[in-house]
Design a protein around this motif. Structure first.
Motif, PDB file in Angstrom:
ATOM      1  N   CYS A  34       0.856  -1.191   0.000  1.00 47.56           N
ATOM      2  CA  CYS A  34       0.000   0.000   0.000  1.00 47.56           C
ATOM      3  C   CYS A  34       0.883   1.229   0.000  1.00 47.56           C
ATOM      4  O   CYS A  34       1.832   1.330   0.793  1.00 47.56           O
ATOM      5  N   THR A  35       0.573   2.182  -0.885  1.00 48.20           N
ATOM      6  CA  THR A  35       1.380   3.404  -0.981  1.00 48.20           C
ATOM      7  C   THR A  35       1.151   4.318   0.200  1.00 48.20           C
ATOM      8  O   THR A  35       1.928   5.259   0.409  1.00 48.20           O
ATOM      9  N   ASN A  36       0.114   4.021   0.994  1.00 50.13           N
ATOM     10  CA  ASN A  36      -0.202   4.904   2.125  1.00 50.13           C
ATOM     11  C   ASN A  36       0.434   4.411   3.417  1.00 50.13           C
ATOM     12  O   ASN A  36       1.070   5.185   4.140  1.00 50.13           O
ATOM     13  N   CYS A  37       0.242   3.087   3.734  1.00 49.86           N
ATOM     14  CA  CYS A  37       0.725   2.571   5.028  1.00 49.86           C
ATOM     15  C   CYS A  37       1.784   1.496   4.900  1.00 49.86           C
ATOM     16  O   CYS A  37       2.342   1.063   5.893  1.00 49.86           O
ATOM     17  N   GLY A  38       2.063   1.013   3.669  1.00 55.05           N
ATOM     18  CA  GLY A  38       3.109   0.018   3.482  1.00 55.05           C
ATOM     19  C   GLY A  38       2.664  -1.414   3.739  1.00 55.05           C
ATOM     20  O   GLY A  38       3.484  -2.318   3.772  1.00 55.05           O
ATOM     21  N   TYR A  39       1.385  -1.633   3.973  1.00 48.75           N
ATOM     22  CA  TYR A  39       0.872  -2.990   4.244  1.00 48.75           C
ATOM     23  C   TYR A  39       0.954  -3.855   2.987  1.00 48.75           C
ATOM     24  O   TYR A  39       0.667  -3.396   1.877  1.00 48.75           O
ATOM     25  N   GLU A  40       1.407  -5.126   3.109  1.00 52.12           N
ATOM     26  CA  GLU A  40       1.524  -6.053   1.986  1.00 52.12           C
ATOM     27  C   GLU A  40       0.116  -6.484   1.577  1.00 52.12           C
ATOM     28  O   GLU A  40      -0.600  -7.123   2.343  1.00 52.12           O
TER      29      GLU A  40
ATOM     30  N   LYS B 101      -6.508  -3.569   3.698  1.00 46.41           N
ATOM     31  CA  LYS B 101      -7.217  -4.028   4.882  1.00 46.41           C
ATOM     32  C   LYS B 101      -6.823  -3.251   6.127  1.00 46.41           C
ATOM     33  O   LYS B 101      -7.568  -3.228   7.102  1.00 46.41           O
ATOM     34  N   ARG B 102      -5.623  -2.632   6.109  1.00 43.92           N
ATOM     35  CA  ARG B 102      -5.190  -1.913   7.296  1.00 43.92           C
ATOM     36  C   ARG B 102      -5.763  -0.498   7.346  1.00 43.92           C
ATOM     37  O   ARG B 102      -6.345  -0.108   8.348  1.00 43.92           O
ATOM     38  N   CYS B 103      -5.592   0.298   6.225  1.00 40.48           N
ATOM     39  CA  CYS B 103      -6.045   1.694   6.261  1.00 40.48           C
ATOM     40  C   CYS B 103      -7.304   1.928   5.444  1.00 40.48           C
ATOM     41  O   CYS B 103      -7.926   2.982   5.547  1.00 40.48           O
TER      42      CYS B 103
END
Length: 440
Positions: free
Chosen positions: A3-9, A18-20
């Motif tokens: 994710c370009t926002n939070c780095g979640y795979e 799923k995170r942000c």
């Protein structure tokens, strides 16, 4: 992909992080100036006829705009296709849980709805939906934890209550009764004694202990147990009730009145159904009567029993139904009253004396004197009397010679004494005669 926002795979095929919850950009945003610049650089390298400055920006820009629009349309189409596949897969799962025969129909309908809905799906709405799903799941987990905690609390309280009850007065009684029913009298006695120690003013433990004594054929020990308890707690009604039950069960109801006689008035009031008052007597035993008397007895109880020989009465003695005859002499009357609960009163004892008027000294003939011929001595004996006499100068008694008829006067000088004795052994005065018989 991250994710370009939070780095979640982010797994393949997912459209949102799923995170942000932010939308995933599969294709970068298109910039037509990049295409124009690339075309100019390429023309200069190839040595084209038109210089870089003469490049047809308008035509190129228009062409590039169209190409960018096409690329964006292609990207939207791919996203819609992926979303439709995801929705179809979820619909297929629902259809399979409902039954094999309806999978095809359900899938088709769900797919159609997914196709219609995906095209109009708002990314923010999908994000809010997923966040709502997470909140519901979190609430479910919280509810499960609360329920589990509540169950654990209830179980802990139940265990605590169990141990408190087991060590309570009632718990000791229950364990003692169980041991008693199994024949473990020593263990039962220990439990009952612990119950007494916990609350010595209650009666259940004493009753239970008395059963242990009776099972060992020690009735005296059981009675002593109750008497000691009454001595220690003379104002406790439950202790009296337990003792009364013991006497009734062991067929000693006469002892109930004995323990209630000296009980405090409030205790007697509480146990009034067991209190049995003795009968009342119609005659005063302090008076001496000169004739036969009739004695009447009265009571608030159900029946009266009496004796006239000085023995203690019980329910097997003479039952009172009519006045009692008091004859001459001394008569001891003892009576009890039995109340509605079958409890006899303490005996009421009275002693009566009836003395008939005594006759004067007996008449004796002939009178004192000197006689020269054979003469007989005669004593006048009234009805109900017996005469006794002596001729040795001693006073006559019931042990002297009994008079049965005229007596020949002895020769010589004789001191003759006579007395009368009634049926109750009372003696009259003594008559004395001095005879002298001289025969020629």
């Amino acid at each position: 992909m991250r994710c370009t926002n939070c780095g979640y795979e982010i797994p393949d095929g997912e459209l949102y992080c799923k995170r942000c919850g932010r939308e995933i950009r599969i294709v970068p945003d298109y910039n037509p100036l990049d295409d124009v610049l690339a075309a100019q650089v390429k023309g200069g390298i190839d040595g084209g006829e038109r210089p870089l400055d003469d490049y047809d920006y308008e035509q190129s820009y228009t062409s590039d705009l169209r190409r960018g629009e096409a690329q964006r349309a292609e990207r939207r189409k791919k996203e819609q296709t992926r979303s439709m596949r995801h929705t179809s897969a979820m619909s297929g799962k629902t259809a399979r849980t409902s039954g094999t025969g309806r999978v095809s129909r359900g899938t088709g309908t769900a797919g159609k709805r997914a196709s219609q809905g995906t095209g109009n799906m708002n990314p923010d709405r999908e994000r809010r939906r997923r966040m709502a799903e997470k909140k519901r799941e979190k609430k479910k987990r919280l509810r499960r934890k609360i329920i589990i905690g509540f169950i654990i609390l209830i179980a802990a309280l139940a265990v605590a209550v169990f141990f408190l009850y087991r060590n309570s007065y009632a718990g000791q009684i229950r364990q003692g009764n169980r041991a008693f029913s199994e024949g473990n009298y020593e263990e039962a006695e220990n439990f009952f004694n612990r119950a007494v120690d916990k609350d010595p003013k209650r009666g259940e433990a004493y009753t239970a202990l008395s059963k242990v004594y009776l099972a060992r054929d020690d009735e005296d020990g059981a009675e002593e147990l109750f008497l000691n308890a009454l001595e220690s707690y003379p104002d406790e009604v439950p202790v009296y009730e337990a003792c009364i039950a013991f006497y009734v069960d062991t067929e000693q109801p006469q002892e109930v009145s004995a323990i209630l006689e000296d009980a405090p008035e409030d205790v007697r009031s509480e146990l009034s159904e067991y209190v049995s008052e003795g009968p009342t007597f119609s005659l005063d035993d302090s008076e001496v009567f000169d004739d036969v008397q009739q004695l009447s007895l009265e009571s608030d109880g159900e029946a009266i029993y009496y004796t006239t020989d000085g023995s203690d009465p019980d329910t097997s003695s003479q039952k009172y139904s009519e006045p009692i005859q008091i004859p001459e002499g001394t008569t001891t009357v003892s009576a009890i009253s039995v109340n509605a609960a079958g409890i006899p009163s303490l005996p009421v004892v009275k002693e009566y004396t009836v003395e008939f008027p005594i006759e004067d000294a007996p008449a004796v003939t002939p009178s004192t004197g000197q006689y020269e011929q054979q003469t007989q001595i005669v004593i006048q004996v009234p009805e109900g009397y017996t005469a006794y006499y002596t001729m040795d100068k001693s006073d006559p008694t019931e042990k002297s010679t009994k008079y049965t008829g005229p007596i020949d006067m002895p020769e010589g000088n004789t001191i003759f004494k006579a007395v009368l004795v009634n049926g109750k052994g009372r003696l009259t005065g003594v008559t004395t005669r001095n005879y002298e018989l001289v025969l020629n």
